[in-house]
Design a protein around this motif. Structure first.
Motif, PDB file in Angstrom:
ATOM      1  N   ASP A 262      17.811  32.655   8.331  1.00 11.58           N
ATOM      2  CA  ASP A 262      19.268  32.711   8.335  1.00 11.58           C
ATOM      3  C   ASP A 262      19.818  32.893   6.924  1.00 11.58           C
ATOM      4  N   ARG A 274      26.982  32.099  11.371  1.00 11.36           N
ATOM      5  CA  ARG A 274      26.942  31.142  12.481  1.00 11.36           C
ATOM      6  C   ARG A 274      27.672  31.716  13.682  1.00 11.36           C
ATOM      7  N   PRO A 275      26.956  32.155  14.705  1.00 11.77           N
ATOM      8  CA  PRO A 275      25.497  32.195  14.814  1.00 11.77           C
ATOM      9  C   PRO A 275      24.927  33.295  13.911  1.00 11.77           C
ATOM     10  N   CYS A 276      23.717  33.075  13.460  1.00  3.81           N
ATOM     11  CA  CYS A 276      23.129  33.979  12.476  1.00  3.81           C
ATOM     12  C   CYS A 276      22.239  34.986  13.185  1.00  3.81           C
ATOM     13  N   TYR A 332      22.144  27.314  11.081  1.00  9.70           N
ATOM     14  CA  TYR A 332      22.976  28.416  10.596  1.00  9.70           C
ATOM     15  C   TYR A 332      22.876  28.430   9.076  1.00  9.70           C
TER      16      TYR A 332
END
Length: 497
Positions: A262, A274-276, A332
């Motif tokens: 991430d 986020r979300p990665c 994240y």
């Protein structure tokens, strides 16, 4: 005492310490660090537009102190340190440019003080190189003039660790102890959890070696800086355990979660991953990140051979512990999270670079120097390219919030007013409205309170395009505002029950 500790960390006898530098040499060292700090300030002003609007997190921190906008919801993980930094300007002026100029100058002073804490531990050229490396990372240049905490944790880490190493030396006096406490307090004031992670090696070594004054200095600084956060936990969150639990929940639950990939995705200029998802950043962009730990290890080995192992091993250890939660405990990433680790790793990295380009007798290794210079030039070019793209995207995003605010004003949503829904905090700030959320990480209101407010003042719900209206606002008028839908309550009430 410091010599014996260095020898224990190396596992062998310590070589003779370098001769003490005279006043003239110390002055040259101070000037070189001051020049790096001044160049850092100038680069921020030139490369990050002072008029760039405030970002989401900045709005939360700045709105707590300004009289020109309602205060945004202040969630459990946040601390008040950034608000205090912004207060000398934000408390009386609504000018974003003035605030950014203030923070840019302040960040330059912070970098200088962070490097100065290491005076006498390393030659001036090493400290100046370390400062230049850290200051030219796109992450440092981008966040230096912003009202964000991570850069200041990095400065506190430099002050605390450098002062800790100086305080270990016999006859060092009390000034380094005050530096240890001040650095720890600054870290804790900005992000208490980060301060603890950075300080773990310092606490462990002080305890194992019986350096009680150092132990008390670190603990005293952490308590002084984090005391307000703890008091606030009992006043607003039902206790320290409750606040820590809520903070962990907001951060997705702390536990084993490898976020190394991430971080690699975020290095291309993503402020928050986020979300990665998506592909990794280009190999050229992430190359420095992959090489950094190896060069830092080389710096530790070089320092060990020179008989000063602790001076490189301690910042390296603190950088490792500082990075653990952000590499292995959250799901994240944001590139700014690792700023304290980058600042600390810059010290042994600079030691390694000088070892590569200069022989012990002082002669230049011309081939190695040419290759190193070429690599550093390429690294700088990549950092500036990523910075340019990051600035461009963020300027556009913040202008979009301002345009949405202008459209809401045209539709009658003017202060005093309330915004809820998607991006309510930033759009609400630009509109001059209070912001609210009926759930999620920033939940601070209820549907009943929203509909009650709509009877007295303008209220709007911001949604993604064509998203379903919440039950309490189904009868409100839908408008397309920029790339968002807005549901605006009828004047004088009329909200659905």
């Amino acid at each position: 005492m410091a010599d014996r500790a260095d020898a224990l960390l190396v596992g062998g006898p310590r070589r003779a310490a370098p001769r003490a530098t005279g006043p003239a040499r110390r002055l040259r060292g101070d000037l070189s660090c001051a020049a790096v700090a001044a160049a850092f300030v100038l680069a921020q002003v030139l490369l990050v537009p002072p008029a760039m609007g405030l970002g989401w997190d900045e709005i939360v921190y700045v709105s707590q102190i300004t009289a020109h906008h309602p205060a945004a919801f202040f969630s459990a993980p946040r601390s008040r340190g950034v608000t205090l930094l912004a207060a000398p300007v934000a408390s009386w002026s609504s000018s974003t440019a003035l605030l950014r100029l203030w923070l840019a100058v302040l960040s330059g002073v912070g970098l200088y003080l962070g490097l100065r804490a290491w005076r006498g531990l390393y030659p001036a050229r090493v400290l100046a190189t370390a400062g230049a490396f850290f200051a030219t990372l796109w992450i440092t240049l981008f966040y230096g003039p912003q009202a964000m905490p991570n850069y200041w944790v990095a400065v506190g880490a430099l002050v605390c660790v450098g002062s800790w190493l100086r305080a270990r030396r016999e006859g060092a006096g009390r000034a380094p102890l005050w530096g240890v406490a001040a650095g720890a307090a600054l870290m804790a004031l900005m992000r208490p959890a980060d301060a603890v992670w950075v300080s773990l090696p310092l606490l462990a070594l002080a305890l194992l070696r019986g350096h009680w004054r150092l132990l008390l200095a670190v603990l005293g600084g952490l308590v002084a800086g984090g005391g307000e956060w703890v008091i606030e936990a009992y006043a607003w969150y039902g206790g320290l355990g409750e606040r820590l639990s809520r903070a962990s929940e907001i951060q997705g639950g702390l536990g084993w979660s490898v976020a190394v990939d991430d971080q690699l995705r975020s290095l291309g200029g993503r402020a928050l991953c986020r979300p990665c998802t998506g592909s990794l950043a280009h190999p050229v962009v992430v190359a420095w990140w992959c090489v950094l730990p190896f060069l830092a290890v080389l710096g530790v080995l070089v320092a060990a051979r020179a008989g000063r192992a602790a001076r490189a091993a301690v910042p390296f250890a603190c950088a490792v512990t500082a990075s653990v939660p952000y590499l292995f405990m959250i799901g994240y990433a944001a590139p700014r999270f690792l700023q304290p680790a980058y600042a600390l790793l810059a010290i042994p990295l600079a030691e390694a670079l000088w070892h590569l380009v200069r022989a012990p007798n002082g002669r230049w290794r011309r081939g190695a120097a040419a290759v190193t210079a070429l690599a550093l030039a390429g690294h700088l070019a990549v950092q500036l390219a990523v910075l340019e793209g990051t600035v461009h995207r963020n300027v556009d995003a913040r202008r979009a919030w301002a345009r949405t605010a202008g459209e809401l004003h045209r539709l009658g949503v003017r202060p005093p007013c309330l915004l809820v829904g998607t991006e309510a905090i930033p759009i609400g700030y630009y509109t001059g409205c209070s912001s609210g959320a009926v759930g999620g990480n920033n939940g601070n209101t209820t549907p009943a309170r929203v509909t009650d407010t709509a009877r007295r003042r303008p209220v709007a719900v911001v949604l993604l395009p064509d998203a379903a209206a919440p039950g309490y606002a189904r009868s409100w008028t839908r408008h397309r505002v920029g790339d968002r839908d807005c549901l605006i309550a009828p004047a004088g009430g009329g909200a659905a029950g």
